[in-house]
Scaffold this motif. Structure first.
Motif, PDB file in Angstrom:
ATOM      1  N   GLY A  10       0.678  -1.047   0.078  1.00  0.00           N
ATOM      2  CA  GLY A  10       0.112  -0.040   0.153  1.00  0.00           C
ATOM      3  C   GLY A  10       1.114   1.246   0.029  1.00  0.00           C
ATOM      4  O   GLY A  10       2.218   1.277  -0.130  1.00  0.00           O
ATOM      5  N   LEU A  11       0.199   2.378   0.036  1.00  0.00           N
ATOM      6  CA  LEU A  11       0.826   3.648   0.067  1.00  0.00           C
ATOM      7  C   LEU A  11       1.634   3.822   1.165  1.00  0.00           C
ATOM      8  O   LEU A  11       3.137   3.975   0.810  1.00  0.00           O
ATOM      9  N   TYR A  15       6.211   3.032   1.599  1.00  0.00           N
ATOM     10  CA  TYR A  15       7.243   3.839   2.092  1.00  0.00           C
ATOM     11  C   TYR A  15       8.157   3.022   3.040  1.00  0.00           C
ATOM     12  O   TYR A  15       9.364   3.170   3.306  1.00  0.00           O
ATOM     13  N   TYR A 155      -0.195  12.419   1.612  1.00  0.00           N
ATOM     14  CA  TYR A 155       0.279  12.827   0.335  1.00  0.00           C
ATOM     15  C   TYR A 155       1.886  12.203   0.305  1.00  0.00           C
ATOM     16  O   TYR A 155       2.480  11.973   1.095  1.00  0.00           O
ATOM     17  N   HIS A 158       3.453   7.107  -5.477  1.00  0.00           N
ATOM     18  CA  HIS A 158       3.160   5.328  -5.671  1.00  0.00           C
ATOM     19  C   HIS A 158       1.978   4.771  -4.900  1.00  0.00           C
ATOM     20  O   HIS A 158       2.067   3.714  -4.533  1.00  0.00           O
ATOM     21  N   ASP A 159       0.897   5.824  -4.859  1.00  0.00           N
ATOM     22  CA  ASP A 159      -0.235   5.387  -4.599  1.00  0.00           C
ATOM     23  C   ASP A 159      -1.110   4.592  -5.733  1.00  0.00           C
ATOM     24  O   ASP A 159      -1.146   5.289  -6.633  1.00  0.00           O
ATOM     25  N   HIS A 160      -1.658   3.305  -5.341  1.00  0.00           N
ATOM     26  CA  HIS A 160      -2.210   2.723  -6.734  1.00  0.00           C
ATOM     27  C   HIS A 160      -3.708   2.955  -6.725  1.00  0.00           C
ATOM     28  O   HIS A 160      -4.072   2.901  -7.761  1.00  0.00           O
ATOM     29  N   LYS A 161      -4.271   3.640  -5.712  1.00  0.00           N
ATOM     30  CA  LYS A 161      -5.704   4.184  -5.721  1.00  0.00           C
ATOM     31  C   LYS A 161      -5.426   5.605  -6.038  1.00  0.00           C
ATOM     32  O   LYS A 161      -4.789   6.075  -5.701  1.00  0.00           O
ATOM     33  N   GLN A 163      -7.430   8.521  -4.595  1.00  0.00           N
ATOM     34  CA  GLN A 163      -8.281   8.747  -3.459  1.00  0.00           C
ATOM     35  C   GLN A 163      -7.790   9.882  -2.602  1.00  0.00           C
ATOM     36  O   GLN A 163      -6.650  10.244  -2.772  1.00  0.00           O
ATOM     37  N   ASN A 166      -5.171  12.569  -4.207  1.00  0.00           N
ATOM     38  CA  ASN A 166      -4.900  12.164  -5.502  1.00  0.00           C
ATOM     39  C   ASN A 166      -6.085  12.368  -6.402  1.00  0.00           C
ATOM     40  O   ASN A 166      -6.218  12.534  -7.430  1.00  0.00           O
ATOM     41  N   ALA A 194       3.514  11.014   3.783  1.00  0.00           N
ATOM     42  CA  ALA A 194       3.907   9.763   3.865  1.00  0.00           C
ATOM     43  C   ALA A 194       5.274   9.211   4.067  1.00  0.00           C
ATOM     44  O   ALA A 194       5.589   8.063   4.684  1.00  0.00           O
ATOM     45  N   TYR A 321       2.233  11.794 -10.713  1.00  0.00           N
ATOM     46  CA  TYR A 321       0.948  11.189 -10.883  1.00  0.00           C
ATOM     47  C   TYR A 321       0.517  11.410 -12.527  1.00  0.00           C
ATOM     48  O   TYR A 321      -0.334  10.659 -12.996  1.00  0.00           O
TER      49      TYR A 321
END
Ligand SMILES: NC(=O)c1ccc[n+]([C@@H]2O[C@H](COP(=O)([O-])OP(=O)(O)OC[C@H]3O[C@@H](n4cnc5c(N)ncnc54)[C@H](OP(=O)(O)O)[C@@H]3O)[C@@H](O)[C@H]2O)c1
Length: 382
Positions: A10-11, A15, A155, A158-161, A163, A166, A194, A321
């Motif tokens: 996950g986000l 990290y 913030y 590399h966030d896959h969603k 939301q 974002n 993050a 992004y």
């Protein structure tokens, strides 16, 4: 020292995994994915702990924000509590990530503030709040060594969603926000970086006495005005929208309800559509929620990069992004040509980008090029 990280893909987990892999050779962190260790399966937890006996546990897992009651309860609440029970059995630290969704709107909220546990809360808020309460109870009753970290609007790359911030970024860049869905002035929120979370967790692990049984807000010291953030993104991207017309909350809410109805009708006709999950938080666009970071400031933790804020990180987040969402073909209106080049980094095409261009226009040429220099056995392995 070895640790168990749940939610490593996950986000925030990403990290953490990267930090422990690159910065702490003395700490070996394993991050089994949810197929190997699902928080929904008590047996998965028991057999992992029996086999690996970790020295600490960090839980950054969470089910999708729009999940139903059963999944939210099983993953966000019961799974977290079962992990804590396992940590208790081995008498090891359990570090849990929580959310500002457990708190009401308000200014300078402290770690003691939280919503009343009520059936009307969203599944997400309810499951996160119940976890906070049970962990506190387990500390009191059984001496669970836990630290709870509450995050606000997170913030980071590399966030896959798509939301939270974002979603805001996506909608502004893709011109899906014609007007301002907030008030002109005075709606402030806290933001969490993050990339700094791993430094804090590492510090907690090194100073167990100080942080055990404690809750912390992990937020940037200065809250941010939502209208200012939106207008900064708009200016950076040189866009015409959102126009500076501020839609009052009752109108926005009525529009939201109307769209929900339209989508239901479309879904009945066989088209699949849904509202962005964060529209359940529409009210938050109009209400201040800032978290006090006094307790964090007064602790022994030292911010590794005090000057970083959501504004300093914005250019790199936008670059990251926009490229990512373009690659995934997610935009419907954004085109890179419209993006003000004065802001964009003028850089030479990398070899990979050059090949991506050939991949689009002359795949046969690319095939030849790869066959000529890219398919020999990988000698490095031998
Ligand atoms: N992102 C934000 O804006 C934000 C804001 C405030 C608080 N937080 C909190 O921060 C934490 C991390 O959020 P995030 O945004 O990093 O989450 P995320 O990107 O959505 O990642 C969720 C992680 O949970 C794992 N997971 C899902 N179901 C699981 C299951 N049944 N068993 C084990 N693992 C499971 C997923 O693993 P697989 O891919 O292997 O399924 C994934 O690694 C959460 O506690 C959240 O409440 C986040």
């Amino acid at each position: 020292m070895s640790g168990l990280l749940i939610g490593g893909s996950g986000l925030i987990g990403g990290y953490l995994l990267h930090y422990f892999k690159t910065k702490t050779p003395e700490i070996d962190v394993r991050a089994p994915n949810s197929k190997k260790l699902s928080l929904r399966e008590l047996d998965d937890i028991i057999s992992y702990f029996k086999r690996h006996k970790p020295d600490f546990v960090v839980n950054t897992a969470i089910t999708a924000i729009r999940s139903d009651a059963l999944l939210s309860y099983e993953v966000n609440y019961l799974g977290s509590i079962n992990l804590a029970r396992a940590a208790l059995a081995l008498n090891i630290p359990y570090i849990h990530i929580s959310s500002a969704a457990t708190m009401p709107p308000g200014d300078n909220l402290t770690e003691e503030d939280h919503l009343d546990l009520d059936a009307s809360l969203s599944n997400y808020a309810k499951s996160k709040l119940m976890t906070e309460m049970t962990l506190k109870h387990m500390h009191k009753e059984y001496g669970l060594q836990y630290t709870l970290i509450r995050m606000a609007i997170v913030y980071g790359a590399h966030d896959h969603k798509i939301q939270g911030i974002n979603r805001l970024l996506f909608n502004i860049i893709d011109r899906a926000m014609p007007f301002m869905l907030t008030k002109k002035k005075g709606v402030l929120h806290s933001y969490s970086n993050a990339s700094k979370v791993p430094y804090f967790i590492h510090h907690i692990l090194k100073n167990r006495e100080e942080f055990s049984g404690q809750h912390y807000h992990f937020v940037d010291p200065e809250p941010v005005e939502l209208a200012k953030l939106i207008l900064t993104i708009k200016a950076y991207m040189n866009l015409k929208t959102p126009r500076e017309i501020y839609i009052p909350y009752p109108v926005a809410k009525a529009g939201n309800n109307f769209m929900n109805w339209v989508i239901k009708v479309f879904n009945r006709l066989g088209y699949r559509a849904h509202m962005p999950a964060e529209m359940i938080f529409l009210e938050n666009f109009y209400k201040t929620q800032t978290l006090s970071c006094e307790k964090l400031k007064n602790s022994s933790f030292i911010d590794p990069n005090p000057r970083a804020t959501v504004f300093t990180e914005l250019p790199s987040l936008i670059e990251y992004y926009t490229a990512r969402w373009e690659h995934l073909n997610l935009f419907s209106s954004f085109s890179r040509q419209d993006f003000n080049l004065a802001h964009a980094r003028k850089k030479m095409l990398t070899r990979a980008e050059e090949r991506a261009a050939i991949f689009m226009d002359s795949p046969a040429k690319l095939l030849d090029a790869i066959h000529n220099d890219g398919i020999a056995p990988l000698k490095e392995i031998l």
